[in-house]
Write an enzyme that holds these catalytic residues in place. Structure first.
Site, PDB file in Angstrom:
ATOM      1  N   HIS A  60      -1.125 -10.320   4.802  1.00 49.11           N
ATOM      2  CA  HIS A  60      -1.625  -9.867   6.106  1.00 49.11           C
ATOM      3  C   HIS A  60      -0.978 -10.638   7.256  1.00 49.11           C
ATOM      4  CE1 HIS A  60      -4.757  -7.713   3.959  1.00 49.11           C
ATOM      5  NE2 HIS A  60      -5.045  -8.833   3.313  1.00 49.11           N
ATOM      6  N   CYS A  93      -3.213  -5.371  11.360  1.00 49.09           N
ATOM      7  CA  CYS A  93      -2.410  -5.935  10.284  1.00 49.09           C
ATOM      8  C   CYS A  93      -1.294  -4.929  10.020  1.00 49.09           C
ATOM      9  CB  CYS A  93      -3.263  -6.139   9.032  1.00 49.09           C
ATOM     10  SG  CYS A  93      -2.309  -6.595   7.570  1.00 49.09           S
TER      11      CYS A  93
END
Length: 108
Positions: A60, A93
């Site tokens: 992420h 993300c």
């Protein structure tokens, strides 16, 4: 038969209503979960440093227009950023934005 059709229409219409937006949480910590940021919306004061911490699995990062954090992929790994201007920043993300992995920071 009419009753069944009516129930189906009610069910379908209830599925299309937008979900209410979460109330902002006053905190400077965001957990990075499997495919979500928690809390999704935070409120901070100008000059506050926000820290994102991995609390799940995956690969992420934190991205908003003009900015991209390094990727995090280890439990407990974190990254921080200081916010010096007021505004509303919506971030995401990169690998999981299509899955709705987004968050918002309200800087007052």
């Amino acid at each position: 038969m009419r009753c069944l059709l009516l129930l189906m229409l009610v069910f379908i219409s209830s599925c299309t209503e937008p979900l209410p937006e979460q109330a902002p949480v006053e905190t400077n910590s965001v957990r990075i979960m499997a495919i979500r940021f928690e809390p999704k919306i935070i409120k901070i004061k100008v000059g506050t440093t926000v820290t994102w911490t991995m609390d799940g699995v995956g690969y992420h990062n934190v991205v908003w227009p003009g900015f991209r954090s390094p990727f995090l992929n280890k439990q407990g790994e974190s990254w921080s950023h200081k916010f010096d201007e007021t505004g509303r920043i919506t971030y995401f993300c990169e690998p999981h934005s299509a899955m709705g992995m987004t968050g918002t920071i309200i800087v007052e």
